[in-house]
Design an enzyme around this catalytic site. Structure first.
Site, PDB file in Angstrom:
ATOM      1  N   HIS A  76       2.230  11.741 -28.476  1.00  0.00           N
ATOM      2  CA  HIS A  76       1.908  10.383 -28.010  1.00  0.00           C
ATOM      3  C   HIS A  76       1.420   9.493 -29.148  1.00  0.00           C
ATOM      4  CE1 HIS A  76       1.403  11.184 -23.401  1.00  0.00           C
ATOM      5  NE2 HIS A  76       2.636  10.881 -23.739  1.00  0.00           N
ATOM      6  N   LYS A  84       8.333  23.253 -14.369  1.00  0.00           N
ATOM      7  CA  LYS A  84       7.490  22.100 -14.040  1.00  0.00           C
ATOM      8  C   LYS A  84       7.065  22.141 -12.569  1.00  0.00           C
ATOM      9  CE  LYS A  84       6.390  17.373 -14.507  1.00  0.00           C
ATOM     10  NZ  LYS A  84       6.613  16.093 -15.133  1.00  0.00           N
ATOM     11  N   ARG A  90       0.802  -1.236   0.000  1.00  0.00           N
ATOM     12  CA  ARG A  90       0.000   0.000   0.000  1.00  0.00           C
ATOM     13  C   ARG A  90       0.834   1.285   0.000  1.00  0.00           C
ATOM     14  NH1 ARG A  90      -3.518  -2.571   3.642  1.00  0.00           N
ATOM     15  NH2 ARG A  90      -5.323  -3.408   2.526  1.00  0.00           N
ATOM     16  N   LYS A  93       3.808  11.908 -11.169  1.00  0.00           N
ATOM     17  CA  LYS A  93       3.057  10.957 -12.007  1.00  0.00           C
ATOM     18  C   LYS A  93       3.897   9.717 -12.215  1.00  0.00           C
ATOM     19  CE  LYS A  93       0.155  13.712 -15.086  1.00  0.00           C
ATOM     20  NZ  LYS A  93      -0.110  13.955 -16.526  1.00  0.00           N
ATOM     21  N   ARG A 126      -2.181  22.153 -15.046  1.00  0.00           N
ATOM     22  CA  ARG A 126      -1.132  21.177 -15.352  1.00  0.00           C
ATOM     23  C   ARG A 126      -1.213  20.667 -16.794  1.00  0.00           C
ATOM     24  NH1 ARG A 126       1.417  16.453 -11.517  1.00  0.00           N
ATOM     25  NH2 ARG A 126       2.753  15.563 -13.119  1.00  0.00           N
ATOM     26  N   GLU A 158      11.872  18.397 -24.094  1.00  0.00           N
ATOM     27  CA  GLU A 158      11.079  18.798 -22.920  1.00  0.00           C
ATOM     28  C   GLU A 158      11.577  20.138 -22.356  1.00  0.00           C
ATOM     29  OE1 GLU A 158       8.313  17.241 -22.163  1.00  0.00           O
ATOM     30  OE2 GLU A 158       8.532  15.088 -22.561  1.00  0.00           O
ATOM     31  N   HIS A 160       2.137  16.966 -26.782  1.00  0.00           N
ATOM     32  CA  HIS A 160       1.989  15.561 -26.400  1.00  0.00           C
ATOM     33  C   HIS A 160       0.790  14.853 -27.023  1.00  0.00           C
ATOM     34  CE1 HIS A 160       5.155  16.505 -23.636  1.00  0.00           C
ATOM     35  NE2 HIS A 160       5.181  15.285 -23.135  1.00  0.00           N
ATOM     36  N   HIS A 174      10.030   9.131 -26.968  1.00  0.00           N
ATOM     37  CA  HIS A 174       9.150  10.153 -26.402  1.00  0.00           C
ATOM     38  C   HIS A 174       9.561  11.591 -26.761  1.00  0.00           C
ATOM     39  CE1 HIS A 174       6.185  11.724 -23.597  1.00  0.00           C
ATOM     40  NE2 HIS A 174       7.121  12.557 -23.171  1.00  0.00           N
TER      41      HIS A 174
END
Ligand code: NAD
Ligand code: ZN
Length: 364
Positions: A255, A230, A124, A146, A244, A188, A251, A267
């Site tokens: 993507h 960021k 957990r 993330k 955000r 990026e 992207h 990427h």
């Protein structure tokens, strides 16, 4: 930042905050600090096969401590899946890792996303530290919380928001990184400049070659400035309720390209192409000035992000964007730009404008 100095950026999350330590040759010290701070924890360093090979001496030294274990998986985006997660979790149980576990992600964005997601669910949730070793992970994926893995349906579809306890960015890791991976990270950095930091954009226009060559002072400035962009964005909107989303500039198209190429186009490069297309879209729908569009395309070209030829079809790319997890009821919401340093989100765009923009960049 001078040579010996290290810079610390604090990132505030809903409940607390974590530090990002940035410097050169700091990883030895980082591990000493971790062993001391987590003195009654068992430590799993999760890394990929390339990093394990390149840094084998460093890892072997760490493993002399009987609380430290290295677990590795085959390098590459193809490993960012349930199968690898399962194998690594089985390894942790076999080695007797319990609640007193600290997970360290040592590697690029694939390692960070995967190891972070394991940390989020193992017992957990156990504490997790990021030591990013690619430019892309140093400027982007290691912060913001993330974590997750891919599913055949799409990228990053299984995951969590799970901030790290700490991030150590050792710029010296970049010395062993192949040039192609530097270009990936540059994408990026340029994104951060375009969406929020016009001054960084001006800087990159004249200094991009020096940044790509990892020259002292220049690479530091680029990394720290993009990290700050960021950090400030995710602080304001940790769970991506609104602001955000601007981080997704480039992207939506990126993507789709990444997936349709079966990850042959990595990427960063896919995002570079995606930013070019989404810049054209911004200009065509009348929110971006022609002159700024030209400056952005010029910087992307100068950074070698638009060098390769593309074999994907525009229609296929558009079809794939509707499956992106950011689409709502199949309607794609783009994050676009109103100017250099000014991003907007939640924009619907007609397919014919997307198609025209894709064809101008070279998709048939
Ligand atoms: P990656 O982790 O696959 O690393 C790229 C390559 O570099 C790999 O082959 C790796 O083995 C190698 N490598 C890593 N460090 C090295 C070093 N110091 N020396 C030599 N080789 C080294 O890819 P990446 O570009 O770092 O990350 C891409 C991933 O990050 C994607 O899965 C993307 O979805 C994810 N991402 C996540 C976020 C987020 O917010 N979580 C943000 C952006 C990207
Ligand atoms: Zn990205």
């Amino acid at each position: 930042m001078s040579n010996s100095e290290k810079e610390i950026i604090k990132v505030f999350t809903g409940k607390s905050h974590y530090d990002i330590n940035i410097g050169r040759n700091i990883s030895q010290k980082a591990f000493e600090e971790i062993l001391e701070n987590y003195n009654d924890f068992k430590i799993a360093i999760i890394t990929d096969s390339n990093v394990e090979r390149v840094y084998s001496d460093f890892l072997q030294k760490l493993e002399k401590n009987d609380r430290v274990f290295t677990l590795s998986f085959k390098a590459g985006e193809e490993s960012k899946n349930r199968k690898t997660k399962e194998i690594l979790e089985d390894n942790l149980f076999e080695l007797g890792f319990g609640r007193d576990t600290l997970i360290i992600a040592l590697g690029g964005g694939v390692t960070g996303d995967l190891a972070g997601f394991i940390a989020a669910t193992y017992m957990r949730g156990v504490p997790f530290i990021q030591i990013p070793t690619t430019l892309l992970s140093q400027v982007d994926s290691s912060i913001g919380g993330k974590v997750g893995i891919d599913h055949p349906t799409g990228k990053n579809l299984l995951g969590a928001f799970y901030p790290p306890s700490k991030v150590y960015i050792d710029i010296d890791f970049l010395k062993t990184l192949p040039n192609e991976e530097i270009i990936n990270g540059i994408a990026e950095i340029i994104k951060a400049a375009i969406i929020q930091d016009g001054q960084l954009f001006n800087y990159l226009e004249s200094k991009i070659e020096r940044v790509i060559n990892l020259e002292k002072g220049y690479i530091e400035k680029a990394i720290i400035s993009s990290l700050k962009v960021k950090a400030r964005v995710v602080e304001k909107d940790e769970k991506e309720a609104g602001l955000r989303k601007i981080l997704n500039f480039g992207h939506t198209i990126g993507h789709s390209i990444e997936i349709l190429s079966n990850f042959d186009i990595p990427h960063g490069r896919a995002v570079g192409i995606g930013m070019a297309v989404e810049t054209l879209i911004s200009e065509k729908i009348g929110i971006l000035k022609l002159e700024e569009k030209e400056r952005i395309l010029a910087l992307l070209k100068k950074s070698k992000l638009l060098d390769k030829s593309f074999k994907l079809s525009a229609d296929e790319i558009i079809r794939k964007t509707a499956l992106d997890k950011k689409s709502r009821k199949g309607v794609v919401e783009y994050s676009l730009i109103e100017g250099i340093g000014e991003a907007v989100y939640g924009i619907n765009v007609e397919d014919k404008i997307v198609k025209k923009s894709l064809s101008e960049i070279g998709f048939l």
